[in-house]
Design an enzyme around this catalytic site. Structure first.
Site, PDB file in Angstrom:
ATOM      1  N   THR A  20      27.719 -73.087-126.097  1.00 41.39           N
ATOM      2  CA  THR A  20      27.087 -71.770-126.023  1.00 41.39           C
ATOM      3  C   THR A  20      28.097 -70.673-125.727  1.00 41.39           C
ATOM      4  O   THR A  20      29.018 -70.863-124.938  1.00 41.39           O
ATOM      5  CB  THR A  20      26.011 -71.805-124.917  1.00 41.39           C
ATOM      6  OG1 THR A  20      25.093 -72.838-125.230  1.00 41.39           O
ATOM      7  CG2 THR A  20      25.268 -70.487-124.829  1.00 41.39           C
ATOM      8  N   GLY A  78      27.951 -76.108-117.607  1.00 38.97           N
ATOM      9  CA  GLY A  78      27.978 -76.545-116.214  1.00 38.97           C
ATOM     10  C   GLY A  78      29.346 -77.090-115.843  1.00 38.97           C
ATOM     11  O   GLY A  78      29.935 -77.855-116.599  1.00 38.97           O
ATOM     12  N   GLU A 105      18.834 -77.157-124.119  1.00 35.39           N
ATOM     13  CA  GLU A 105      18.571 -78.219-125.113  1.00 35.39           C
ATOM     14  C   GLU A 105      17.504 -77.784-126.118  1.00 35.39           C
ATOM     15  O   GLU A 105      16.637 -78.572-126.487  1.00 35.39           O
ATOM     16  CB  GLU A 105      18.148 -79.521-124.409  1.00 35.39           C
ATOM     17  CG  GLU A 105      19.224 -80.170-123.575  1.00 35.39           C
ATOM     18  CD  GLU A 105      20.429 -80.600-124.411  1.00 35.39           C
ATOM     19  OE1 GLU A 105      20.255 -80.917-125.594  1.00 35.39           O
ATOM     20  OE2 GLU A 105      21.537 -80.584-123.863  1.00 35.39           O
TER      21      GLU A 105
END
Lengths: 655, 655
Positions: free
Chosen positions: A146, A185, A429
């Site tokens: 992303t 993350g 997701e």
């Protein structure tokens, strides 16, 4: 457990009157007796592990301390995986969920994406080179896809990887502000490697998105390497334990062999070679989405229901009978109407999650054999179910929180923590609306095929049946009869969306615009399809359940509650075209209310059967012993604001 | 504002094509041109005030710093109220809302409850004794009613105030754990006084709940006084700026004259004298609840819509037209379907909030004249509307957040902050389900009266009409026709609840049980009644609006969107008994979709007209200039986690 603690009398009375075998229901919820046993073994082991037991109280930590504690626990998790000799991913997920109760690990992408990425996208040599180090936590990685300006639309990603045949290197670069990698993350501070997704350019031509292994930080000093700018993206609504990060690449040179080359290659001279289709990576995506149904949606629903139901049994408030004692809040029908459907959702989605896991295993086997027949249908279904389950979860968790009144707003309830950590599943997701649209479009396309004579199979077979029957619900309200109603409703919704889409086309609109204008109805069709699928799967799972008549009976009650509650809250779609008439709808409503009364005596036992430990729930309201008030008081007194009688302020200086 | 900043091109284009007079719409939303002007004057003054401008970035503060900054600002607010010579409560509320953008003040109860309590419940002497000091902030107070084990049910409160005629004192005491006062804002650390609600005992008899002035802390040292235990109740989901507190009283002696004695008295010898009815305090409760509709629900809806709509105009994603440029997310019909109804809700509830304020003023005048005729009806209405508006607000704010994808989850979006600070309004000042039940019961009771021949008036008049008409929606979908449908739906819902209630009674059930068993349908009836009332009020406000045809046109579009969207999302209740047929429902649905297209060109202007400053929104996504990405990047780099390249951990020691 029950025997050792002093249990609140109201809660004990609830437990005493339960009339089914809890243990059997726990196995069904968990998927198997073996899983339950393994889970309990690991929970016990961790609770007794000197390095893990105790630990600071999450709720009283600052944002910064939450992250530090997250890193501490993530490191211990890696250590324990070795120490306990736990090999496979299922075990790793389980252990993580115990060590991080409703918290995210700052190293979670190591096992969720980094290692699977190396193994799935890397050559055998690359698997050896990085896979073993990653397994041993010698390198810590994340997965960077992303970007600041791009999420859902993969073709819109801007990061470039340009091959230079003179140096045999790729040059990775963030050409714009919007191309900065954003959100992964652990990217900000924790990790030293990342699989970076970038547009591959070689010999002047773009070959689309490919995966590259990028070392972001020095392995000794942990300083970012030249050409790499990394940092934390700042505070979020939850996920305080994780350093979601950004990554800006400035003409970073990496060796050619850092491209993960299992499926495609760039040769030394810059020749691009595509080897395999990417059907396999679809499989991984399906797997991740299917685990969300059980691991996120079911888990959050069941925990929220546990907390709210136990607290509603302990809390006494107002009066029903004038002058009588204050009743348990759980005796209010409005409270039952909020909470019991959530219990039924948790059991329903548990069945769906377990079912999807089996479906995935079958699919994976098929794909390995070169059979991709089921792929499209299961892809569509998984899109829909991921969205549908997390959607229901989010509203239901908030309903549970609100049902606890003021105390639900306290972190002591545990409910805000459950919400904050699980609600991102509506977005990650695959954003839910995008997924509903994918599912809805595939349903419409299937129907259009069927109208051309193609026979539909699997979960879509019912679409080709005619739409003109009437509801068969009579004074006997049964799951079977309602299932037919759910099928009718879903079929009609798909037909309606298809009609709208075709109507737009016939009116001369471009195809893309016809789809866009049908969007609202595509989402409705997808939801109706998933709703039907969940009910069907739940009902079938009960038929197959290895359990006594008592357990089957309570599951049937829950299944019928799930079915009737769904009709009540979507009644318009069942009444359309006179399929169901008002009298039938009232029968269903009345039956639903009766089910609330039937379920009431078992309510606490039904949530006890989810078998969550107090360590997992982190909730004063949801404590197994029900000693809510004295522990709210104890909890509050531990708050850092109470360390001194008179508040000494941290200096806050204007910027 | 627009002229001075470099505005994102997409956003500027949206603004350029707006085709109505924004300024007029702002006055309508605010209630009057004068209010808008005053608000802007104060916003500007505060933005330029050397003591207030700047300030630390809320999002990067620790929980502890948020509280410290809250106290700093609360102190400045008190100072500025004097400095700016702002007298009345409306001004004080306005100034506070500017200084605390989507934050709660730790001293908010000083003007919300403490001063009004002294003035409303105290004798003239008591008003002089404490009122002036409170106005001058020489004493800082809160209002302590809710207890650890007791909220809604006032008769269940346990704190006692026992009069001792020998010493002429009251002894205030918390006899149990559950009687500890819990939740009052500012009680933990900030305040030194509290109006404590306690059960009054004198001459061996309990006279119910009364108000007592209790000094909790020393005015010099700020240490708790003997007999007083106070503290913070610990972290919550939001409200980090406030020290919601607990108070445990241990036989605390206070002078007899610390009982607030305007309405009731205890004489020196312990004789209890009741002077006045408490109808007046009902008025205050109504006032507070009616301010929630505008000040909380409308405010949160409008802000969330502003952020999500602006960002959706800036954000480009995926493709509609194959190979075309990435479209603005706002061009997806599914996105319009999420956001435009929220805009319509904000304008609808604004009209309702302004209307309720006038209703309250009239009611208050009536009550002063001894006329309490309207009280019951307005009480029921206000209960329902407080619940209905905050209910819709909570789901809508989350829908706006989800519509912003991943970035919505970042605190940079401003949306989590809006949610966390406003969602407690679903629980405080009357828990929503409790309020719906009150409203629903009063509707059923009114209907039963009407069936006995009593003529209903005001907002309930429509209940006595017959229920057997048919929907008049034809190819012309109008607000008038739909309003009749909403009336039909509400009437039918009330009739149905009444029938269920009477059926239970006839079946021999006790009255309290019949009410309880009808709970789910009472809530439905209350929601349907409120929904109708909101639509009616919104439609009438447009008829009365002082505005040009262009502004009236966009308001009518919004009103019709509000109406059609409500039918679509509650279609079952309109289809029941064949009132509306499927064809009519489809006309309404189609019309709703057309309205989305009609509203699209004005979407950004419609949220601009809410006229929120960037300082108010605290949102990178919702910035007026639309420069989202560069400011997300800037914002992230300010995060404390990025102060060093390599993260130095705060030590976290297990307990």
């Amino acid at each position: 457990m029950a025997s050792k603690v002093r249990v609140n009398q109201d809660l004990q009375r609830e437990r005493d009157r339960a009339n089914f075998n809890l243990e059997q229901l726990t196995y069904i919820f968990d998927g198997s007796r073996e899983y339950t046993q393994k889970r309990r073994y690991l929970e016990k082991r961790i609770a007794e592990d000197p390095e893990l037991k105790g630990g600071p109280n999450y709720y009283f930590l600052s944002n910064s301390e939450k992250y530090a504690n997250g890193v501490r626990k993530a490191t211990l998790l890696a250590k324990k995986l070795k120490e306990y000799k736990l090999g496979d991913f299922t075990d790793a997920f389980l252990l993580r969920s115990i060590i991080f109760p409703n918290e995210a690990s700052p190293m979670s992408l190591q096992i969720d994406m980094f290692i699977p990425g190396i193994m799935g996208l890397g050559t055998e040599e690359q698997q050896r080179r990085w896979g073993e180090k990653a397994m041993a936590y010698e390198i810590i990685g994340t997965y960077a896809q992303t970007e600041l300006g791009h999420g859902t639309h993969l073709r819109g990603l801007e990061t470039t990887a340009t091959y230079d045949p003179t140096t045999h290197e790729f040059v990775l670069h963030s050409p714009t502000l919007t191309s900065i990698k954003w959100w992964p993350g652990g990217l900000g501070k924790t990790t030293n490697h990342a699989i970076v997704m970038a547009m591959l350019y070689t010999r002047g031509k773009c070959h689309g998105l490919h995966a590259f292994m990028v070392q972001t930080r020095d392995l000794e000093t942990h300083e970012p390497l030249p050409g790499v700018e990394v940092g934390d993206i700042g505070p979020k609504m939850g996920y305080h334990t994780v350093d979601n990060g950004y990554l800006r690449l400035d003409h970073l040179h990496i060796p050619r062999m850092n491209m993960l080359m299992k499926n495609s290659q760039v040769l030394e001279d810059g020749t691009y070679v595509r080897k395999k289709s990417d059907k396999l990576s679809y499989g991984t995506m399906l797997f991740v989405r299917s685990t969300i149904v059980k691991g996120v949606a079911t888990n959050a629903l069941a925990q929220a229901a546990t907390i709210a139901v136990r607290y509603s049994a302990v809390r006494r408030q107002s009066e029903l009978k004038p002058g009588g004692v204050e009743p348990q809040v759980l005796d209010y029908v409005t409270q039952q109407y909020k909470l019991f459907p959530v219990i039924s959702q948790a059991y329903a989605f548990s069945a769906v999650g377990l079912h999807l896991r089996n479906l995935y295993l079958r699919l994976n086997y098929d794909i390995q054999q070169g059979n991709v027949e089921l792929l499209a249908e299961i892809h569509s279904l998984t899109c829909g179910l991921k969205a549908f389950s997390t959607d229901q979860m989010m509203w239901s968790v908030e309903i549970c929180r609100l049902s606890c009144g003021g105390h639900g707003f306290s972190q002591a309830s545990g409910l805000p923590k459950i919400y904050d950590v699980h609600v991102p599943a509506c977005t990650y997701e695959g954003e839910n609306t995008v997924l509903y649209l994918q599912c809805g479009r595939s349903l419409v396309k299937a129907l259009l095929q069927a109208q051309k004579g193609v026979t539909l199979s699997g979960s879509m077979a019912y679409l080709s049946q005619v739409c003109d029957d009437k509801c068969s619900v009579t004074s006997q309200v049964t799951v079977d009869a309602l299932l037919k109603s759910y099928e009718w409703r879903a079929r009609r919704a798909v037909h309606k969306a298809a009609r709208m889409y075709k109507g737009r086309l016939q009116a001369g609109e471009a195809d893309y615009n016809a789809w866009n204008q049908t969007g609202v109805h595509l989402v409705l069709a997808a939801k109706a399809h998933c709703h039907k699928y969940v009910l069907k799967t739940f009902a079938e799972s009960i038929q197959q359940a290895e359990a006594g008549a008592d357990v089957v009976r309570v599951l049937q009650q829950l299944c019928l509650l799930y079915a009737t509650h769904g009709v009540t809250t979507n009644s318009g779609q069942f009444l359309e075209c006179g399929f169901m008439d008002t009298r039938q709808l009232e029968l269903v409503n009345d039956h639903m209310l009766r089910l609330l009364t039937d379920i009431r005596p078992n309510a606490v036992a039904l949530v006890d059967a989810f078998d969550f430990t107090d360590d997992k729930l982190c909730s004063v309201l949801g404590r197994y012993d029900g000693q809510v008030y004295e522990n709210l008081y104890k909890w509050a007194r531990q708050s850092s604001r109470n360390e001194t009688q008179v508040r000494i302020f941290t200096t806050v200086t204007p910027q």
